[in-house]
Design an enzyme around this catalytic site. Sequence first.
Site, mmCIF file in Angstrom:
data_model
loop_
_atom_site.group_PDB
_atom_site.id
_atom_site.type_symbol
_atom_site.label_atom_id
_atom_site.label_comp_id
_atom_site.label_asym_id
_atom_site.label_seq_id
_atom_site.Cartn_x
_atom_site.Cartn_y
_atom_site.Cartn_z
ATOM 1 N N GLY A 70 54.280 44.158 31.290
ATOM 2 C CA GLY A 70 54.747 45.152 31.296
ATOM 3 C C GLY A 70 55.336 45.252 32.973
ATOM 4 O O GLY A 70 56.398 46.543 32.274
ATOM 5 N N HIS A 150 47.281 43.172 43.688
ATOM 6 C CA HIS A 150 45.691 43.502 43.909
ATOM 7 C C HIS A 150 45.887 42.847 45.011
ATOM 8 O O HIS A 150 46.381 41.976 45.655
ATOM 9 C CB HIS A 150 45.309 41.837 42.775
ATOM 10 C CG HIS A 150 43.672 41.943 42.617
ATOM 11 N ND1 HIS A 150 43.347 43.612 43.188
ATOM 12 C CD2 HIS A 150 43.055 40.978 41.828
ATOM 13 C CE1 HIS A 150 41.961 43.290 42.239
ATOM 14 N NE2 HIS A 150 41.856 41.444 41.755
ATOM 15 N N ASP A 234 38.402 47.811 43.061
ATOM 16 C CA ASP A 234 39.281 47.659 41.949
ATOM 17 C C ASP A 234 38.411 46.713 41.341
ATOM 18 O O ASP A 234 37.992 46.505 40.368
ATOM 19 C CB ASP A 234 40.750 46.714 41.745
ATOM 20 C CG ASP A 234 41.258 46.193 40.609
ATOM 21 O OD1 ASP A 234 41.894 47.304 40.039
ATOM 22 O OD2 ASP A 234 40.495 45.244 40.199
HETATM 23 N N1 LIG Z 1 45.804 42.556 33.463
HETATM 24 C C1 LIG Z 1 45.762 43.520 34.098
HETATM 25 O O1 LIG Z 1 46.238 44.586 33.365
HETATM 26 C C2 LIG Z 1 45.912 43.666 35.936
HETATM 27 C C3 LIG Z 1 45.832 42.715 36.709
HETATM 28 N N2 LIG Z 1 45.854 43.143 37.504
HETATM 29 C C4 LIG Z 1 46.566 41.890 38.602
HETATM 30 O O2 LIG Z 1 47.719 41.022 38.413
HETATM 31 C C5 LIG Z 1 47.928 40.003 39.291
HETATM 32 C C6 LIG Z 1 48.877 39.302 37.386
HETATM 33 O O3 LIG Z 1 47.082 39.438 36.670
HETATM 34 P P1 LIG Z 1 47.396 39.492 34.709
HETATM 35 O O4 LIG Z 1 48.584 39.657 34.881
HETATM 36 O O5 LIG Z 1 46.144 40.086 34.037
HETATM 37 O O6 LIG Z 1 47.524 38.058 35.076
HETATM 38 P P2 LIG Z 1 45.891 36.416 34.475
HETATM 39 O O7 LIG Z 1 45.098 36.970 35.383
HETATM 40 O O8 LIG Z 1 46.010 36.743 33.037
HETATM 41 O O9 LIG Z 1 46.480 35.160 35.012
HETATM 42 C C7 LIG Z 1 48.268 34.546 33.989
HETATM 43 C C8 LIG Z 1 48.951 34.035 35.218
HETATM 44 O O10 LIG Z 1 48.992 32.862 35.387
HETATM 45 C C9 LIG Z 1 49.538 31.782 35.143
HETATM 46 N N3 LIG Z 1 48.566 30.714 35.588
HETATM 47 C C10 LIG Z 1 47.354 30.537 35.338
HETATM 48 N N4 LIG Z 1 46.346 29.098 36.320
HETATM 49 C C11 LIG Z 1 48.132 28.840 36.679
HETATM 50 C C12 LIG Z 1 48.591 27.492 37.052
HETATM 51 N N5 LIG Z 1 47.542 26.916 37.861
HETATM 52 N N6 LIG Z 1 49.938 27.884 37.405
HETATM 53 C C13 LIG Z 1 50.726 27.933 36.899
HETATM 54 N N7 LIG Z 1 50.833 29.117 37.010
HETATM 55 C C14 LIG Z 1 48.953 30.006 36.274
HETATM 56 C C15 LIG Z 1 49.507 31.841 33.761
HETATM 57 O O11 LIG Z 1 50.474 30.873 33.667
HETATM 58 P P3 LIG Z 1 49.891 29.911 32.131
HETATM 59 O O12 LIG Z 1 49.940 30.931 30.946
HETATM 60 O O13 LIG Z 1 51.472 28.304 31.923
HETATM 61 O O14 LIG Z 1 48.561 29.630 32.202
HETATM 62 C C16 LIG Z 1 49.962 33.072 33.820
HETATM 63 O O15 LIG Z 1 51.052 33.089 33.461
HETATM 64 C C17 LIG Z 1 46.453 39.283 39.475
HETATM 65 O O16 LIG Z 1 46.603 40.127 40.568
HETATM 66 C C18 LIG Z 1 45.588 40.467 38.638
HETATM 67 O O17 LIG Z 1 44.191 40.993 39.300
HETATM 68 C C19 LIG Z 1 46.655 43.931 38.781
HETATM 69 C C20 LIG Z 1 46.092 45.571 37.639
HETATM 70 C C21 LIG Z 1 45.955 44.539 36.320
HETATM 71 C C1 LIG Z 2 39.800 46.835 34.867
HETATM 72 C C2 LIG Z 2 40.642 45.659 34.466
HETATM 73 C C3 LIG Z 2 41.565 45.720 35.919
HETATM 74 O O1 LIG Z 2 41.194 46.123 37.630
HETATM 75 C C4 LIG Z 2 43.182 46.822 35.037
HETATM 76 C C5 LIG Z 2 43.020 46.679 33.952
HETATM 77 O O2 LIG Z 2 42.771 47.411 36.026
HETATM 78 C C6 LIG Z 2 42.017 44.128 35.853
HETATM 79 O O3 LIG Z 2 41.993 43.510 36.549
HETATM 80 O O4 LIG Z 2 42.431 43.656 34.745
HETATM 81 MG MG LIG Z 3 41.134 44.142 38.641
HETATM 82 MG MG LIG Z 4 42.145 47.184 37.706
#
Ligand SMILES: NC(=O)C1=CN([C@@H]2O[C@H](COP(=O)(O)OP(=O)(O)OC[C@H]3O[C@@H](n4cnc5c(N)ncnc54)[C@H](OP(=O)(O)O)[C@@H]3O)[C@@H](O)[C@H]2O)C=CC1
Ligand SMILES: CC[C@](O)(C(C)=O)C(=O)O
Ligand SMILES: [Mg+2]
Ligand SMILES: [Mg+2]
Length: 378
Positions: A70, A150, A234
């Site tokens: 995103g 985060h 969060d």
């Molecule tokens: N999901 C959401 O909507 C939200 C997330 N956040 C925060 O944003 C951040 C990213 O979250 P999100 O986008 O959900 O991603 P994820 O938690 O789903 O993590 C996925 C990414 O991490 C990589 N990864 C995992 N393990 C490894 C490793 N050992 N070495 C290298 N790469 C690795 C994966 O790569 P590969 O495919 O190669 O395994 C992939 O690109 C976090 O801090 C989360 O808390 C904040 C707001 C909302």
């Molecule tokens: C509600 C889940 C979340 O905190 C988010 C989408 O904001 C996450 O870690 O994915």
């Molecule tokens: Mg979260």
């Molecule tokens: Mg959140």
Amino acid sequence: MNANVARTALRAASRDDRRPAASRGLKTIEFTQGIPEKVYEREDWPIEKLQQYFKDETFAILGYGSQGHGQGLNMRDNGLNVIVGVRKGGKSWEEAIEDGWQPGKNLFTIEEAAAKATTAMLLLSDAACTSVYNSVKDKMPNCKTLYFSHGFQVSYASETGFEAPKDKDIILCAPKGSGRTVRSLFLESRGINGSIAVHQDVSGKALEKATAMGVAVGCGYLYETTFEREVYSDLYGERGCLMGGIQGMFKAQYDVLRANGHSPSEAFNETCEEALMSLFPLVGEHGMDYMYKACSTTARRGALDWAPEFEKACKPVFERLYESVRNGSETRRALEFGNRKTYREDFDKETDAIAAQEMWVVGHKVRALRPERAAKGL
Ligand SMILES: NC(=O)C1=CN([C@@H]2O[C@H](COP(=O)(O)OP(=O)(O)OC[C@H]3O[C@@H](n4cnc5c(N)ncnc54)[C@H](OP(=O)(O)O)[C@@H]3O)[C@@H](O)[C@H]2O)C=CC1
Ligand SMILES: CC[C@](O)(C(C)=O)C(=O)O
Ligand SMILES: [Mg+2]
Ligand SMILES: [Mg+2]
């Protein structure tokens, strides 16, 4: 809705529209009287200003999960210089290619992307983030800023092992929604809400940069927080009302209906479908009072009587949950699970088990009967 209810509901809506958050350029808002909060809006950062402000930046998105997708695509569409770094052969590499990132042009390995970064956006899984960062941290000669979505790594440093480098700004922008919505709202010219925070300000411009980045990744308005408050709220919210709580409450209500002889379609419609398709969107648009007023007097009487019962039953659970977040138990659990080699398959087993619950199997069939889907054969 009868005419009286409609009129009352409309009056409530126009009252909602007069609330202060709608005032452009107003930088301090008392969301609750006596507690001034600063807010930042996208209007303050027109695209030309953003592009000028970031003209010398190379943003390296490390990790391409929901947020990498995103935020990365939004920044790219905002005309900024953004590259993606993920491990080759992984799921994210394939997804980045599907999203139009090109190997060697704007898609690289984590090491290559980190080496080019002026700002490293650490959008890896929370469990992997610190170890991956440690593997590249000495090979980022141009990097002046670390960006997180985060507060996790920094605030739970004793669990994650993260050591803040002394020579970089350390900032946060946490969109308050899924990365999928970060993207879809941007494409509709709308914006997700987000929070910003500064952990370390070396440049003297860290807050301004966090704000500009928040807008660049697709946020509509941003409120200020700290790394610690962001991560506490969060982790608490996602385990509570946003995800864990809603599944638990839906399931309890559905199961009691079924145990009392109601059909699956009745139990599902009266629990999930009506909530998600009719009533929750009204709350989202205009507030809880509007939704109440848009329902019958009978419903309003009962809901007003029973809401405090649910509050009383839930409050101790929420208190226990907050403590579990505050004392690091939730973090240790997330790290232990997220560091398993099999974390994706293990998650799939558990989410597949939810999909297999009668309630959601029924939901699948109910959704297929929505006229707009039935017409398309979905
Ligand atoms: N999901 C959401 O909507 C939200 C997330 N956040 C925060 O944003 C951040 C990213 O979250 P999100 O986008 O959900 O991603 P994820 O938690 O789903 O993590 C996925 C990414 O991490 C990589 N990864 C995992 N393990 C490894 C490793 N050992 N070495 C290298 N790469 C690795 C994966 O790569 P590969 O495919 O190669 O395994 C992939 O690109 C976090 O801090 C989360 O808390 C904040 C707001 C909302
Ligand atoms: C509600 C889940 C979340 O905190 C988010 C989408 O904001 C996450 O870690 O994915
Ligand atoms: Mg979260
Ligand atoms: Mg959140």
